[in-house]
Design a protein around this motif. Structure first.
Motif, PDB file in Angstrom:
ATOM      1  N   ARG A   7       0.852  -1.197   0.000  1.00 41.94           N
ATOM      2  CA  ARG A   7       0.000   0.000   0.000  1.00 41.94           C
ATOM      3  C   ARG A   7       0.886   1.244   0.000  1.00 41.94           C
ATOM      4  O   ARG A   7       2.011   1.213   0.507  1.00 41.94           O
ATOM      5  N   GLY A   9       1.049   5.770   0.236  1.00 40.98           N
ATOM      6  CA  GLY A   9       0.403   6.968   0.751  1.00 40.98           C
ATOM      7  C   GLY A   9       1.307   8.172   0.581  1.00 40.98           C
ATOM      8  O   GLY A   9       2.524   8.042   0.445  1.00 40.98           O
ATOM      9  N   GLN A  70      -3.610   6.825  -0.860  1.00 39.96           N
ATOM     10  CA  GLN A  70      -4.321   7.996  -0.353  1.00 39.96           C
ATOM     11  C   GLN A  70      -3.361   9.166  -0.238  1.00 39.96           C
ATOM     12  O   GLN A  70      -2.206   8.986   0.168  1.00 39.96           O
ATOM     13  N   LEU A  72      -3.033  12.434   1.921  1.00 43.81           N
ATOM     14  CA  LEU A  72      -3.617  12.925   3.163  1.00 43.81           C
ATOM     15  C   LEU A  72      -3.103  14.320   3.498  1.00 43.81           C
ATOM     16  O   LEU A  72      -1.902  14.580   3.479  1.00 43.81           O
ATOM     17  N   ALA A  93      -6.915  10.469  -5.163  1.00 42.35           N
ATOM     18  CA  ALA A  93      -7.701  10.090  -3.993  1.00 42.35           C
ATOM     19  C   ALA A  93      -7.199  10.885  -2.796  1.00 42.35           C
ATOM     20  O   ALA A  93      -6.265  10.485  -2.105  1.00 42.35           O
ATOM     21  N   CYS A  95      -7.684  12.960   0.878  1.00 40.09           N
ATOM     22  CA  CYS A  95      -8.429  12.882   2.127  1.00 40.09           C
ATOM     23  C   CYS A  95      -8.003  14.042   3.026  1.00 40.09           C
ATOM     24  O   CYS A  95      -6.882  14.547   2.930  1.00 40.09           O
ATOM     25  N   ALA A 127      -1.416   7.992   6.418  1.00 35.67           N
ATOM     26  CA  ALA A 127      -2.176   7.713   5.194  1.00 35.67           C
ATOM     27  C   ALA A 127      -2.051   6.257   4.777  1.00 35.67           C
ATOM     28  O   ALA A 127      -2.977   5.682   4.195  1.00 35.67           O
ATOM     29  N   LYS A 131      -7.610   3.932   6.811  1.00 34.61           N
ATOM     30  CA  LYS A 131      -8.511   4.159   5.685  1.00 34.61           C
ATOM     31  C   LYS A 131      -9.356   5.391   5.986  1.00 34.61           C
ATOM     32  O   LYS A 131     -10.091   5.430   6.971  1.00 34.61           O
ATOM     33  N   GLN A 133     -12.067   8.601   4.642  1.00 34.62           N
ATOM     34  CA  GLN A 133     -13.138   8.889   3.696  1.00 34.62           C
ATOM     35  C   GLN A 133     -12.634   9.897   2.662  1.00 34.62           C
ATOM     36  O   GLN A 133     -12.038  10.908   3.021  1.00 34.62           O
ATOM     37  N   LEU A 134     -12.864   9.588   1.400  1.00 39.41           N
ATOM     38  CA  LEU A 134     -12.402  10.488   0.342  1.00 39.41           C
ATOM     39  C   LEU A 134     -13.109  11.838   0.448  1.00 39.41           C
ATOM     40  O   LEU A 134     -14.319  11.907   0.685  1.00 39.41           O
TER      41      LEU A 134
END
Length: 357
Positions: A7, A9, A70, A72, A93, A95, A127, A131, A133-134
């Motif tokens: 993953r 970020g 994400q 962030l 994406a 946030c 990030a 998880k 919320q977008l």
């Protein structure tokens, strides 16, 4: 050996003139690794450069675009908005997280020192681990309503200050007539500006027929709820679009309950007040209207709290504020108007209500 990422970020620490970006992720060995960091100018050209930099390095780490990612940001007044909108428009994406939660997270991972580079690294790790919320932008009409309502509140606060200064000058033996006349002119001009702004707010509201059709029945049927109170709630929450539960709404506004109890110790229970103060401000006035009316299920709630503790006026007022806000949320989500029989508080049927002395 090539790293196997699971993953990715990117975290941004943003200030007025610059922002620091950090891109990293977690590998299959559950290790967090920083891939790239860079400082950018918080300008249009700097934001464009950042998006190109992000796309370039993200492509290196995830050629297929299949890994979770994400971007962030933490809230920083208005300085984050340029990057936020640009990233959303670019299809990233993105946030948004409140600064207090970011601060608590950085403390939880043992980060004691503070600078832009370290903060961006910590936000990047956040990030990757959580998880979010977008983020989605408000509608143009909601943004205009929010801006106008906030300006109205600022003007009202300024007028109150001028009223207080004029009051002090009237009782002062040393204040000159010119100073008093100046206060009066400023107050008159302020009232003129407030009336013009309120007219503009009403026009914006009436232009949004969808919003007006959903909100008018609630305003007409709920005692203590005025137009500007209701519009402030809607504008500050984007018509509850990101709110999924009553508990979440209470926390967002700062009405969540904070207990202080351990073993034999019993401290005070209070609301957190770590939410949207603008909504709490208008809910206070709405609660006052309910209490002064002396009728309705919300007034019965006020009496019950006062009956348990006659000195707890503030606690009773806050209870009405919270219940009124949640009532508006429920009615708005269900597209209903207030039905007294349906929404009468259950305990009011069986409990004898005694008015406080």
């Amino acid at each position: 050996m090539k790293k196997q990422w699971i993953r990715l970020g990117c975290g941004l620490d943003i200030s007025k003139k610059t922002f620091h970006g950090c891109l990293g992720g977690y590998t299959q060995e559950s290790r967090f690794i920083v891939h790239a960091q860079k400082k950018f100018a918080n300008t249009s050209s700097g934001i464009i450069a950042f998006l190109k930099w992000l796309e370039k390095h993200k492509q290196k780490l995830d050629e297929t675009g299949s890994l979770p990612f994400q971007l962030l940001l933490e809230t920083t007044g208005v300085y984050h908005e340029g990057v936020l909108f640009a990233a959303h428009e670019a299809g990233v994406a993105v946030c948004l997280e409140v600064a207090r939660r970011v601060k608590l997270y950085l403390r939880s991972i043992g980060q004691e020192s503070k600078n832009d580079k370290l903060d961006a690294r910590g936000i990047c790790q956040m990030a990757c681990e959580r998880k979010f919320q977008l983020w989605k932008p408000f509608s143009d009409n909601i943004y205009q309503l929010r801006s106008a309502l906030r300006h109205r509140k600022s003007l009202i606060n300024s007028r109150v200050r001028l009223d207080n200064q004029l009051h002090a000058a009237n009782f002062s033996k040393t204040a000159s007539k010119d100073v008093k006349a100046s206060y009066k002119r400023l107050i008159k001009q302020m009232e003129k500006e407030i009336k013009a702004l309120e007219k503009h707010i009403v026009e914006l509201y009436e232009q949004d027929q969808v919003l007006a059709e959903r909100l008018n029945p609630i305003i007409e049927s709920v005692l203590g709820l005025g137009l500007f109170t209701a519009l402030t709630i809607i504008a500050e929450t984007n018509a509850f679009s990101l709110i999924t539960s009553r508990k979440q709404l209470a926390s967002y506004v700062g009405y969540d309950i904070i207990e202080n109890q351990s073993g034999n110790k019993k401290g005070k229970t209070k609301i957190s007040k770590k939410g949207n103060a603008r909504i709490r401000s208008v809910m206070y006035m709405g609660a006052l209207s309910v209490i002064r009316s002396g009728k309705g299920p919300l007034y019965d709630l006020y009496l019950r709290v006062r009956h348990r503790n006659p000195k707890a006026y503030k606690k009773a007022n806050v209870a009405v504020q919270r219940k009124l806000l949640l009532l508006v949320y429920t009615l708005f989500k269900k597209r209903e108007r207030f039905d007294l029989e349906k929404y009468t508080l259950k305990t009011s049927k069986d409990m004898k209500v005694v008015a406080p002395n």
